[in-house]
Design a protein around this motif. Structure first.
Motif, PDB file in Angstrom:
ATOM      1  N   LEU A 118      27.372  25.101  54.525  1.00  0.00           N
ATOM      2  CA  LEU A 118      27.366  25.748  53.207  1.00  0.00           C
ATOM      3  C   LEU A 118      28.471  25.200  52.320  1.00  0.00           C
ATOM      4  O   LEU A 118      28.287  25.034  51.115  1.00  0.00           O
ATOM      5  N   ILE A 119      29.618  24.931  52.921  1.00  0.00           N
ATOM      6  CA  ILE A 119      30.736  24.397  52.142  1.00  0.00           C
ATOM      7  C   ILE A 119      30.423  22.982  51.669  1.00  0.00           C
ATOM      8  O   ILE A 119      30.670  22.629  50.525  1.00  0.00           O
ATOM      9  N   LEU A 120      29.863  22.164  52.569  1.00  0.00           N
ATOM     10  CA  LEU A 120      29.577  20.772  52.225  1.00  0.00           C
ATOM     11  C   LEU A 120      28.374  20.628  51.308  1.00  0.00           C
ATOM     12  O   LEU A 120      28.339  19.756  50.447  1.00  0.00           O
ATOM     13  N   ASN A 121      27.353  21.464  51.499  1.00  0.00           N
ATOM     14  CA  ASN A 121      26.116  21.375  50.717  1.00  0.00           C
ATOM     15  C   ASN A 121      25.757  22.733  50.134  1.00  0.00           C
ATOM     16  O   ASN A 121      24.871  23.409  50.638  1.00  0.00           O
ATOM     17  N   PRO A 122      26.449  23.149  49.070  1.00  0.00           N
ATOM     18  CA  PRO A 122      26.126  24.457  48.497  1.00  0.00           C
ATOM     19  C   PRO A 122      24.702  24.463  47.966  1.00  0.00           C
ATOM     20  O   PRO A 122      24.202  23.436  47.496  1.00  0.00           O
ATOM     21  N   PRO A 123      24.041  25.602  48.048  1.00  0.00           N
ATOM     22  CA  PRO A 123      22.653  25.667  47.563  1.00  0.00           C
ATOM     23  C   PRO A 123      22.611  25.437  46.049  1.00  0.00           C
ATOM     24  O   PRO A 123      23.484  25.883  45.319  1.00  0.00           O
ATOM     25  N   THR A 124      21.584  24.723  45.599  1.00  0.00           N
ATOM     26  CA  THR A 124      21.446  24.474  44.168  1.00  0.00           C
ATOM     27  C   THR A 124      20.680  25.634  43.539  1.00  0.00           C
ATOM     28  O   THR A 124      19.809  26.238  44.163  1.00  0.00           O
ATOM     29  N   ASP A 125      21.015  25.912  42.324  1.00  0.00           N
ATOM     30  CA  ASP A 125      20.310  26.988  41.635  1.00  0.00           C
ATOM     31  C   ASP A 125      19.251  26.401  40.701  1.00  0.00           C
ATOM     32  O   ASP A 125      19.211  25.210  40.439  1.00  0.00           O
ATOM     33  N   LYS A 126      18.393  27.254  40.207  1.00  0.00           N
ATOM     34  CA  LYS A 126      17.273  26.823  39.359  1.00  0.00           C
ATOM     35  C   LYS A 126      17.759  26.226  38.043  1.00  0.00           C
ATOM     36  O   LYS A 126      17.155  25.291  37.530  1.00  0.00           O
ATOM     37  N   VAL A 127      18.847  26.737  37.501  1.00  0.00           N
ATOM     38  CA  VAL A 127      19.356  26.221  36.229  1.00  0.00           C
ATOM     39  C   VAL A 127      19.774  24.766  36.390  1.00  0.00           C
ATOM     40  O   VAL A 127      19.463  23.917  35.548  1.00  0.00           O
ATOM     41  N   THR A 128      20.460  24.454  37.496  1.00  0.00           N
ATOM     42  CA  THR A 128      20.884  23.079  37.743  1.00  0.00           C
ATOM     43  C   THR A 128      19.679  22.159  37.887  1.00  0.00           C
ATOM     44  O   THR A 128      19.666  21.043  37.352  1.00  0.00           O
ATOM     45  N   GLU A 129      18.661  22.618  38.606  1.00  0.00           N
ATOM     46  CA  GLU A 129      17.450  21.817  38.765  1.00  0.00           C
ATOM     47  C   GLU A 129      16.772  21.565  37.415  1.00  0.00           C
ATOM     48  O   GLU A 129      16.341  20.440  37.124  1.00  0.00           O
ATOM     49  N   LEU A 130      16.665  22.609  36.596  1.00  0.00           N
ATOM     50  CA  LEU A 130      16.045  22.458  35.279  1.00  0.00           C
ATOM     51  C   LEU A 130      16.843  21.505  34.393  1.00  0.00           C
ATOM     52  O   LEU A 130      16.266  20.675  33.687  1.00  0.00           O
ATOM     53  N   GLN A 131      18.167  21.627  34.464  1.00  0.00           N
ATOM     54  CA  GLN A 131      19.007  20.731  33.682  1.00  0.00           C
ATOM     55  C   GLN A 131      18.736  19.275  34.058  1.00  0.00           C
ATOM     56  O   GLN A 131      18.610  18.416  33.189  1.00  0.00           O
ATOM     57  N   GLN A 132      18.658  19.017  35.339  1.00  0.00           N
ATOM     58  CA  GLN A 132      18.428  17.653  35.809  1.00  0.00           C
ATOM     59  C   GLN A 132      17.074  17.135  35.329  1.00  0.00           C
ATOM     60  O   GLN A 132      16.959  16.004  34.864  1.00  0.00           O
ATOM     61  N   GLU A 133      16.049  17.960  35.435  1.00  0.00           N
ATOM     62  CA  GLU A 133      14.715  17.541  35.002  1.00  0.00           C
ATOM     63  C   GLU A 133      14.677  17.270  33.500  1.00  0.00           C
ATOM     64  O   GLU A 133      14.050  16.304  33.045  1.00  0.00           O
ATOM     65  N   ILE A 134      15.345  18.098  32.720  1.00  0.00           N
ATOM     66  CA  ILE A 134      15.352  17.913  31.271  1.00  0.00           C
ATOM     67  C   ILE A 134      16.129  16.651  30.900  1.00  0.00           C
ATOM     68  O   ILE A 134      15.720  15.899  30.010  1.00  0.00           O
ATOM     69  N   LYS A 135      17.237  16.394  31.597  1.00  0.00           N
ATOM     70  CA  LYS A 135      17.984  15.154  31.343  1.00  0.00           C
ATOM     71  C   LYS A 135      17.120  13.940  31.648  1.00  0.00           C
ATOM     72  O   LYS A 135      17.134  12.956  30.898  1.00  0.00           O
ATOM     73  N   GLU A 136      16.370  13.996  32.734  1.00  0.00           N
ATOM     74  CA  GLU A 136      15.472  12.886  33.081  1.00  0.00           C
ATOM     75  C   GLU A 136      14.405  12.703  32.010  1.00  0.00           C
ATOM     76  O   GLU A 136      14.070  11.578  31.627  1.00  0.00           O
ATOM     77  N   LEU A 137      13.853  13.819  31.515  1.00  0.00           N
ATOM     78  CA  LEU A 137      12.846  13.751  30.458  1.00  0.00           C
ATOM     79  C   LEU A 137      13.434  13.147  29.189  1.00  0.00           C
ATOM     80  O   LEU A 137      12.815  12.288  28.545  1.00  0.00           O
ATOM     81  N   LYS A 138      14.630  13.557  28.828  1.00  0.00           N
ATOM     82  CA  LYS A 138      15.294  13.036  27.637  1.00  0.00           C
ATOM     83  C   LYS A 138      15.515  11.532  27.774  1.00  0.00           C
ATOM     84  O   LYS A 138      15.242  10.763  26.836  1.00  0.00           O
ATOM     85  N   THR A 139      16.002  11.112  28.929  1.00  0.00           N
ATOM     86  CA  THR A 139      16.222   9.679  29.164  1.00  0.00           C
ATOM     87  C   THR A 139      14.917   8.912  29.046  1.00  0.00           C
ATOM     88  O   THR A 139      14.862   7.844  28.422  1.00  0.00           O
ATOM     89  N   TYR A 140      13.849   9.459  29.598  1.00  0.00           N
ATOM     90  CA  TYR A 140      12.543   8.799  29.537  1.00  0.00           C
ATOM     91  C   TYR A 140      12.074   8.658  28.093  1.00  0.00           C
ATOM     92  O   TYR A 140      11.629   7.589  27.663  1.00  0.00           O
ATOM     93  N   VAL A 141      12.180   9.745  27.323  1.00  0.00           N
ATOM     94  CA  VAL A 141      11.716   9.712  25.933  1.00  0.00           C
ATOM     95  C   VAL A 141      12.552   8.721  25.123  1.00  0.00           C
ATOM     96  O   VAL A 141      12.012   7.931  24.331  1.00  0.00           O
ATOM     97  N   GLU A 142      13.872   8.740  25.324  1.00  0.00           N
ATOM     98  CA  GLU A 142      14.730   7.814  24.577  1.00  0.00           C
ATOM     99  C   GLU A 142      14.398   6.359  24.919  1.00  0.00           C
ATOM    100  O   GLU A 142      14.369   5.499  24.049  1.00  0.00           O
TER     101      GLU A 142
END
Length: 187
Positions: A118-142
């Motif tokens: 748990l210390i080494l690999n904390p669970p990811t939350d949905k907000v972090t996942e959404l942020q990553q997906e949106i950043k990828e989408l933005k990069t793709y569109v740009e």
């Protein structure tokens, strides 16, 4: 899984080590605390300082103040408890030599490993996942429209909406980024 949770709740952080106290271990191993400590004293060469140490008076007072019991003055503690690290717990199984000790040692080791994971690999939350997906989408569109000198109004609006969504997610995440309290014994 419930057994692991019970064990994890009895793991404290003292002097920078994740440890379990002799009274908790004795209860889990099905022996009296004095029997456990006698077995340790008969085998001192198996328990160096990084396997086991005795709490100071101050550490014992702090530990007592964190435990809620009906008898808060003594709590049945006549001397400062011993703290066992993960390696000390494993060594206890060889000193106690019972089937219960071996099985309990396995469970305790799994609990220590689960905490380390748990210390080494904390669970990811949905907000972090959404942020990553949106950043990828933005990069793709740009990248997709980078060749066009004059981006049309629809594409510009889409990029602005993506940037706005990223900003909103970041602000929500910063609200949820309160420091988590440490698990276990706190000095």
């Amino acid at each position: 899984m419930e057994e692991l949770q019970v064990i994890q709740n009895k793991i404290y952080e003292i002097r920078g080590y994740k440890v379990m106290l002799d009274r908790d271990l004795a209860e889990m191993y099905g022996v009296q605390t004095k029997v456990l400590n006698q077995a340790v004293k008969r085998n001192p060469d198996r328990f160096p300082e990084d396997f086991m140490f005795q709490l100071t008076d101050n550490e014992t007072q702090i530990w007592k103040s964190q435990i809620v019991t009906s008898n808060s003055i003594k709590m049945g503690v006549r001397r400062n408890p011993y703290a066992f690290t993960e390696h000390g717990v494993i060594m206890l199984a060889s000193v106690l030599r019972s089937d219960i000790a071996v099985q309990t040692s396995i469970l305790i080791t799994r609990a220590f490993v689960a905490i380390r994971e748990l210390i080494l690999n904390p669970p990811t939350d949905k907000v972090t996942e959404l942020q990553q997906e949106i950043k990828e989408l933005k990069t793709y569109v740009e990248e997709a429209f980078a060749d066009y000198n004059d981006i049309n109004d629809d594409t510009r609006m889409q990029l602005e909406l993506i940037n706005q969504t990223l900003a909103e997610l970041q602000s929500k995440k910063s609200l949820n980024d309160k420091p988590r309290p440490k698990i276990g014994f706190v000095k």
